[in-house]
Structure formats: C-alpha cells, structure tokens
Write a protein that holds these residues in place. Structure first.
Motif, PDB file in Angstrom:
ATOM      1  N   UNK B 147       0.808  -1.225   0.000  1.00  0.00           N
ATOM      2  CA  UNK B 147       0.000   0.000   0.000  1.00  0.00           C
ATOM      3  C   UNK B 147       0.838   1.271   0.000  1.00  0.00           C
ATOM      4  N   UNK B 148       2.139   1.134  -0.192  1.00  0.00           N
ATOM      5  CA  UNK B 148       2.991   2.312  -0.332  1.00  0.00           C
ATOM      6  C   UNK B 148       2.983   3.262   0.852  1.00  0.00           C
ATOM      7  N   UNK B 149       2.970   2.731   2.089  1.00  0.00           N
ATOM      8  CA  UNK B 149       3.031   3.669   3.208  1.00  0.00           C
ATOM      9  C   UNK B 149       4.414   4.321   3.248  1.00  0.00           C
ATOM     10  N   UNK B 150       4.427   5.620   3.582  1.00  0.00           N
ATOM     11  CA  UNK B 150       5.678   6.374   3.584  1.00  0.00           C
ATOM     12  C   UNK B 150       6.309   6.415   4.966  1.00  0.00           C
ATOM     13  N   UNK B 151       5.468   6.238   5.995  1.00  0.00           N
ATOM     14  CA  UNK B 151       5.981   6.368   7.357  1.00  0.00           C
ATOM     15  C   UNK B 151       5.193   5.457   8.290  1.00  0.00           C
ATOM     16  N   UNK B 152       5.879   5.000   9.344  1.00  0.00           N
ATOM     17  CA  UNK B 152       5.197   4.214  10.379  1.00  0.00           C
ATOM     18  C   UNK B 152       5.454   4.865  11.735  1.00  0.00           C
ATOM     19  N   UNK B 153       4.413   4.972  12.540  1.00  0.00           N
ATOM     20  CA  UNK B 153       4.576   5.384  13.929  1.00  0.00           C
ATOM     21  C   UNK B 153       4.776   4.096  14.725  1.00  0.00           C
ATOM     22  N   UNK B 154       5.929   3.984  15.374  1.00  0.00           N
ATOM     23  CA  UNK B 154       6.276   2.711  16.006  1.00  0.00           C
ATOM     24  C   UNK B 154       5.529   2.513  17.322  1.00  0.00           C
ATOM     25  N   UNK B 155       5.063   1.269  17.562  1.00  0.00           N
ATOM     26  CA  UNK B 155       4.440   0.978  18.853  1.00  0.00           C
ATOM     27  C   UNK B 155       5.487   1.090  19.958  1.00  0.00           C
ATOM     28  N   UNK B 156       5.016   1.463  21.159  1.00  0.00           N
ATOM     29  CA  UNK B 156       5.969   1.673  22.248  1.00  0.00           C
ATOM     30  C   UNK B 156       6.306   0.349  22.927  1.00  0.00           C
ATOM     31  N   UNK B 157       6.875  -0.570  22.162  1.00  0.00           N
ATOM     32  CA  UNK B 157       7.284  -1.868  22.704  1.00  0.00           C
ATOM     33  C   UNK B 157       8.754  -2.146  22.434  1.00  0.00           C
ATOM     34  N   UNK B 158       9.425  -1.254  21.698  1.00  0.00           N
ATOM     35  CA  UNK B 158      10.805  -1.522  21.258  1.00  0.00           C
ATOM     36  C   UNK B 158      11.809  -0.663  22.015  1.00  0.00           C
ATOM     37  N   UNK B 159      12.997  -1.228  22.238  1.00  0.00           N
ATOM     38  CA  UNK B 159      14.086  -0.444  22.815  1.00  0.00           C
ATOM     39  C   UNK B 159      14.755   0.362  21.696  1.00  0.00           C
ATOM     40  N   UNK B 160      15.548   1.383  22.076  1.00  0.00           N
ATOM     41  CA  UNK B 160      16.228   2.177  21.042  1.00  0.00           C
ATOM     42  C   UNK B 160      17.166   1.327  20.182  1.00  0.00           C
ATOM     43  N   UNK B 161      17.952   0.410  20.772  1.00  0.00           N
ATOM     44  CA  UNK B 161      18.766  -0.454  19.897  1.00  0.00           C
ATOM     45  C   UNK B 161      17.916  -1.298  18.933  1.00  0.00           C
ATOM     46  N   UNK B 162      16.742  -1.731  19.409  1.00  0.00           N
ATOM     47  CA  UNK B 162      15.850  -2.493  18.512  1.00  0.00           C
ATOM     48  C   UNK B 162      15.313  -1.607  17.385  1.00  0.00           C
ATOM     49  N   UNK B 163      15.052  -0.332  17.701  1.00  0.00           N
ATOM     50  CA  UNK B 163      14.574   0.595  16.665  1.00  0.00           C
ATOM     51  C   UNK B 163      15.677   0.867  15.643  1.00  0.00           C
ATOM     52  N   UNK B 164      16.903   0.999  16.134  1.00  0.00           N
ATOM     53  CA  UNK B 164      18.036   1.213  15.228  1.00  0.00           C
ATOM     54  C   UNK B 164      18.176   0.034  14.263  1.00  0.00           C
ATOM     55  N   UNK B 165      18.062  -1.159  14.828  1.00  0.00           N
ATOM     56  CA  UNK B 165      18.151  -2.378  14.016  1.00  0.00           C
ATOM     57  C   UNK B 165      16.999  -2.420  13.004  1.00  0.00           C
ATOM     58  N   UNK B 166      15.799  -2.072  13.454  1.00  0.00           N
ATOM     59  CA  UNK B 166      14.622  -2.070  12.575  1.00  0.00           C
ATOM     60  C   UNK B 166      14.835  -1.114  11.403  1.00  0.00           C
ATOM     61  N   UNK B 167      15.386   0.062  11.687  1.00  0.00           N
ATOM     62  CA  UNK B 167      15.585   1.052  10.628  1.00  0.00           C
ATOM     63  C   UNK B 167      16.567   0.586   9.557  1.00  0.00           C
ATOM     64  N   UNK B 168      17.414  -0.363   9.918  1.00  0.00           N
ATOM     65  CA  UNK B 168      18.341  -0.907   8.923  1.00  0.00           C
ATOM     66  C   UNK B 168      17.626  -1.804   7.917  1.00  0.00           C
ATOM     67  N   UNK B 169      16.416  -2.242   8.262  1.00  0.00           N
ATOM     68  CA  UNK B 169      15.737  -3.229   7.422  1.00  0.00           C
ATOM     69  C   UNK B 169      14.453  -2.725   6.790  1.00  0.00           C
ATOM     70  N   UNK B 170      14.254  -1.413   6.809  1.00  0.00           N
ATOM     71  CA  UNK B 170      13.093  -0.874   6.103  1.00  0.00           C
ATOM     72  C   UNK B 170      13.425   0.505   5.557  1.00  0.00           C
ATOM     73  N   UNK B 171      12.837   0.805   4.393  1.00  0.00           N
ATOM     74  CA  UNK B 171      13.013   2.124   3.776  1.00  0.00           C
ATOM     75  C   UNK B 171      11.973   3.109   4.312  1.00  0.00           C
ATOM     76  N   UNK B 172      10.983   2.573   5.003  1.00  0.00           N
ATOM     77  CA  UNK B 172       9.881   3.405   5.485  1.00  0.00           C
ATOM     78  C   UNK B 172      10.387   4.317   6.609  1.00  0.00           C
ATOM     79  N   UNK B 173       9.999   5.591   6.562  1.00  0.00           N
ATOM     80  CA  UNK B 173      10.366   6.521   7.632  1.00  0.00           C
ATOM     81  C   UNK B 173       9.749   6.043   8.948  1.00  0.00           C
ATOM     82  N   UNK B 174      10.469   6.246  10.051  1.00  0.00           N
ATOM     83  CA  UNK B 174       9.895   5.883  11.344  1.00  0.00           C
ATOM     84  C   UNK B 174       9.687   7.135  12.190  1.00  0.00           C
ATOM     85  N   UNK B 175       8.579   7.092  12.936  1.00  0.00           N
ATOM     86  CA  UNK B 175       8.229   8.182  13.848  1.00  0.00           C
ATOM     87  C   UNK B 175       8.056   7.555  15.221  1.00  0.00           C
TER      88      UNK B 175
END
Lengths: 303, 339
Positions: B147-175
């Motif tokens: 569906x071509x989403x440009x950004x995802x607002x992340x659920x508050x279940x991840x640690x900052x290192x997990x978010x960093x790792x996640x950002x390495x595996x998606x082109x979608x902007x994270x908020x």
C-alpha cells in the motif's frame, strides 16, 4: 447463509498458559483420543521464552492429532519483537503440509499464497480488511474478542471466508513487551524464572477491595471472566458462523467440547452449559457482554 | 505532499517534530511554537482521541491547513480507529476529505482503509498509525510493499537499539513517541477499556472514558473508579489521579502495586541524541487532549532541543527541568530495564 449445527466445526484454540511439558502432553493426548473437536491449534502465542522447550512435543502431537482424524493447526506469536523471534516464526511456517494461524500481519504475509487462518489477535473489524487479507490467501478468520454479534453478522454474511467465533474461555485483552507475571514476583523479564507456570489458568488480579478484576498470563492480560457464548450459538449459526473456538483451561475440556457439540446438534440446552460451567475456572463467572456491544465482563441474559 | 519530510535543504540529521493539535487553537499554538508538523482528527469516531470538545470539522481543517502551510508546517490527519463492518462510509469520507482539504498525510491503522486510501486518494501520503502495532521490519514492509506507506509510527514496545536495528531493514520513515501519555500495552491490541466500559480505542476512539469514571469517598481514602471497579485509592492530601485502567493499583501475588505501570508519562528529551542515532525521521508528542499552554511549553522545549541537536550543541538542562511538572517520568520501553 445460515449453517446447520450438524455441519459446524469445533476448534480447540491454542493453549495460552505455560503448563509444564508433561501436563501439556497428557492434555493433548487426551484431546486426540477423547475430545469431540475437529481442529486443534498448537504452538505458542504469548511468549517466545516458552517456545524452545516445545518443538519436539508439537511434532509428536501433530502426528497424534492426524492419526485421530483431527486437523492440527500451528499458531504463531501475537507480538513479535526481534529478528530472532521473526526467524523462529519463519521456521515454524516452513512446513507446506501444515495449516497455520497468523496473529500478526508479518506472519500472514509469510503465508501469502497459502490458505491460512487469521487469528483473533489481528485487528479484523470489517469486510474491507478481510477482503484484503483474503487476497493474501487467508480462508478462515477467528474474529477479535470485542467484536459484537451485529458486526460479526455483517462479516459472516459478506461470505469472504469461513468465520470462527470464540465461544469459551478467558479472553486475551492485551499484549505487551513487559511481563506482568515477572513484575508481580519482582523479577526482571530476562530472568523471569518462568513464574507464569505457577498459574494454570493465569494469575488473578484483584482491585484494592479484593474484587477479582483481571487475569495476568505473562505478557498477556486476560479477562477474569470466562467468555461463554453457548446461548448465542443459534444466532451465530443463523448468521453463517461455521466454526466455534474453545480455549484450553485447566478444566475437563473433553466435557466442555461435548457440551458445545450438544448445543450445535440441538441436544443440549445452552442453559445447561452455562449452569455446568459457571465458576469452573478459579470460580470466575461467565460473560458474554462483547456479543451485545456492552462491557465484555458482563453476562447478559438473551431476551 | 509533505514538504517538511521531503525538503532537500534540511540536513539529514534533522528530526521532524510532530505535535498535537486537538483543536484549531492548539494547532495555531503548536505551529507558532515551532512545530514542523501537526496532527489532528475529525470530530467523530474516526480518530483515536474522540473526546468531547476536541477535534476539527471540515471547515476548521481547511483553515488549519492554510495556517500551517502559510507558516511552513505540515498537517497530518489521524483516521486511526477500526471501522465496524457495514459502517465504513464515515472513514472513507474522512480520507477523501483530508485529501480534498489539502492535508499532507493521513495516519491510518486499518488494513482495509490503507488500501482504500491507496486506491482512492493516491496523492496524499499514507502513514501507518501506532494503532496498527507494526513492530517489525517485516510487518512494516508488508504495508509499504502492498500500500505504499511512507511512514510508520512505532508501537511503544521496542528499545532504542531495537529501533536502530529495525531502521536498517526498512526504507519506510519511522516516527517515535517522545513525550506525553504512555500506553503500556501494544497499541491497537488492547481491549481492556472495552472489557470494563464497553468503549475501546479501536472501536470508538476512547480509553477509560470520563463517562465511566467516578470518585468515591471511602473509609480507606478517596477511591477512583472506572466502570464500578476501584482503579486506585488515595490517602487524604494525596493528589487523586485519573483512573486510567493500566495505571492503577491492584493486588496480585498477595502484593499491592502498580502492576502494569505507575502513573508516569514519557519523556525522551534527554535521550534525543540516542533517538537521532537510532535513525528515526520524526518525533511525536502525545497530547491532543491537552491545553494550549501545555502544547506551547512542550513544543518550544522540543524544538529548541531538536535545533540544538542539529547544530551539534548541548541540550538545555533548564528546559528539561522546566518540562517535568513534578510528575513521574519514564523512558518506557525505549530502555531495556523497563521490560
């Protein structure tokens, strides 16, 4: 299209609690041999820390279910938090001969192109979402717990896929990254000592006045009440719901399945099911409020 | 088109500040205080802050968009509840109108609605709401690929290192949420409120609604109740908090505690350098239900911090202290120790 109770199927849902391996094995072997259910959902839904101990057991139980003429279904985690957990999900769904339940869109996507079941932890509230998921291969859905009968009817009548209703058991209401079982025992999640295995039907949470309120099952928060929709089964059949899910508890589940089968076949009055099951799980009352779009903890007597 | 997010003149290290606009007045306040972007919702069940006295009608949104755009800010419209079968029209209309009235993006949670937006309002950016609880690159990429989403607002279940790792595996902007109220449960996957009150964030856009709240004087102190259940009790002189279900005091394992979470709010101001390092695009401030004074103070503090970060300067300790309001704060799931 209404369903004849004779054609309706009963599914035993995934065991949500952390029972010791021996208890689990006994439970499933008895289900295979004695329970009048059509499908049995296996696998760990709540916490990945419980998973590593069970792979061999699942293999054994799948064989046993097949030999008993029951459809084994493997379920998957409701909340996936790491690439390691995602790797496990990928391993679990690798067998093309097994039918799977997805509780997260990432797993549904892994199952794309294969028939699969959309579990009740996924947010399916309408026919638009269901149609999208159907194009990915989903052919059965167990609707979310807070879904009303009225909304269920619209979805069932849309005829997009087979619809299952959750008719017996405590309802999973929330999932978190945090483990409340560990928290109640002053333990960090990383060193939880598996205290969730101390409560076979979950740990009761009381209000400050000592009134039972909720149930904690590791990272999952559940209802204290036991959802029981025996009295609503005729309405479900009328609207086209063809599958009925019973959730495992530390009770005589073979008897529970018999009672619900009896209602489906018109041999048992729903009131008998309600009377016989009331208070079986930790003394907790039955509830059916979500069906009537009211508080989920309530029991409403049908008019 | 999201001008802020796509403005090539902004340095790569800059963070977009996404601020709450519960009312037209709050929108202007947030924009004046330095919000890069504001988010709001229509005055109905299509958004997850469906509270009395909040939100926008169509005309107010048109005016709000004009005001924001005149001041270089973007407007996002949250259409992030889950429509019940057979009643999809209000949600479809909300998407159509957000696009027609010039909003820069819609924030959606329901899979069917994301697909509707892609097919029927292709020119407005699609953001995935926190209510979709997309916690993995695989989940996020499903929404991106289909569906071509440009950004995802992340659920508050991840640690900052997990978010960093996640950002390495998606082109979608994270908020990510950086300030304000905090869900303890995975967002969008919680029916606790409807279990007790019949009203839920997913279905009706409310949690622990005021209509079901009561305060009762008891021998043991003032009890705050939700749907008839005691959520907390306060001794004389102790300030009585609102009975949000998951922030109450309960008894389990023979012990009384804030079993799920203390009545805390989230504050990541001091951690912004780590948040930036995790590769997120935007910072979200919770609080569409809050007043103008609050919005102004928080937005200004965060804008100063974001600007300082961009220039490589130290964060202003006084500004941080000024924000705390004496309440308890947490870094929530972003820190491993919270879990």
């Amino acid at each position: 299209m209404s369903i004849d109770g004779k054609d309706a199927k009963i599914t035993l849902g995934p065991l949500l609690f952390n029972w010791p391996e021996a208890k689990r094995r006994d439970f499933y072997f008895r289900v295979a041999d004695e329970a009048d259910v059509d499908s049995v959902i296996l696998g760990e839904v709540v916490c990945s820390k419980r998973t590593p101990f069970m792979t061999k057991l699942w293999e054994e139980v799948i064989e046993r279910m097949r030999a008993a003429g029951k459809e084994p279904i493997m379920s998957t985690q409701a909340l996936i938090l790491s690439s390691r957990e995602m790797g496990w999900m990928r391993d679990i769904v690798a067998d093309p001969g097994i039918y799977y339940e997805a509780n997260d869109i990432a797993v549904a996507d892994m199952l794309k192109g294969r028939p699969h079941l959309i579990g009740p932890m996924m947010n399916v509230y309408n026919e638009g979402t269901l149609a999208t998921l159907a194009r990915g291969g989903a052919d059965r859905v167990c609707l979310p717990f807070e879904m009303s009968g009225e909304t269920t009817a619209v979805i069932a009548k849309a005829g997009i896929m087979e619809v299952e209703a959750f008719v017996y058991g405590r309802m999973p209401l929330a999932i978190a990254a945090r483990c409340y079982h560990a928290r109640a025992y002053n333990l960090p999640k990383d060193n939880c000592r598996y205290v969730c295995n101390l409560h076979n039907d979950g740990m009761t949470v009381d209000t400050l006045e000592g009134k039972p309120f909720l149930t904690v099952n590791g990272t999952q928060t559940m209802s204290y009440t036991v959802n029981n929709l025996a009295a609503e089964i005729p309405q479900y059949l009328e609207m086209g719901v063809s599958r009925f899910r019973i959730s495992p508890h530390d009770v005589d589940i073979v008897r529970i399945a018999d009672l619900f089968r009896g209602v489906l076949l018109g041999r048992v009055e729903p009131q008998q099911v309600l009377d016989e099951t009331e208070g079986l799980v930790d003394g907790a009352p039955n509830s059916n409020g979500f069906f009537y779009d009211e508080e989920g903890l309530r029991y409403k007597v049908a008019e | 088109m999201s001008r802020v997010a796509r403005d090539p003149s902004r340095p790569v290290t800059s963070l977009e500040l996404v601020c709450p606009a519960g009312t037209p007045a709050a929108l202007r306040t947030a924009v004046d205080a330095g919000a890069h972007t504001v988010y709001c919702g229509f005055r109905d069940e299509t958004n997850a802050r469906n509270f009395p006295g909040l939100n926008f009608n169509r005309e107010e949104l048109r005016d709000g968009v004009a005001y924001a755009h005149d001041h270089g800010a973007d407007v996002l419209v949250a259409i992030n509840t889950f429509p019940a079968a057979g009643n999809l029209d209000p949600w479809y209309r909300a998407i159509d109108d957000a696009a027609r009235l010039g909003a820069d993006a819609v924030i959606l949670a329901d899979i069917g609605l994301v697909e509707y937006a892609k097919d029927n309002a292709p020119n407005i950016r699609r953001h995935l709401s926190v209510q979709a609880a997309a916690s993995t690159p695989e989940g996020i990429n499903y929404y991106a690929n289909n569906f071509g989403i440009a950004r995802v607002v992340l659920p508050r279940v991840l640690t900052l290192p997990e978010i960093k790792e996640l950002n390495r595996h998606t082109e979608v902007e994270t908020e990510v949420f950086v300030f304000g109220g905090l869900c303890v449960m995975a967002e969008g996957r919680c029916s606790l409120s409807s279990y007790v009150t019949g009203k839920s964030p997913n279905k009706t856009g409310v949690c622990s609604p005021a209509s079901h709240v009561a305060y009762e004087e008891t021998g043991a102190g003032l009890a705050s109740k939700l749907g008839g259940f005691t959520i907390n009790r306060f001794a004389q002189g102790e300030p009585a908090g609102y009975p949000t279900l998951c922030k109450g005091r309960f008894a389990a394992n023979d012990k009384v505690s804030y079993l799920f979470e203390e009545p805390v709010s989230l504050n990541l101001l001091e951690m912004l350098p780590e948040v930036a390092d995790a590769g997120v695009t935007a910072l979200k401030i919770e609080g569409r239900q809050r007043g103008k004074a609050y919005v102004e103070k928080v937005v200004k503090a965060f804008r100063r911090a974001v600007d300082a970060l961009e220039k490589g300067q130290q964060l202003d300790a006084a500004a941080i202290a000024d924000l705390t309001e004496g309440g308890q704060e947490t870094a929530g799931a972003y820190r491993k120790a919270w879990h």
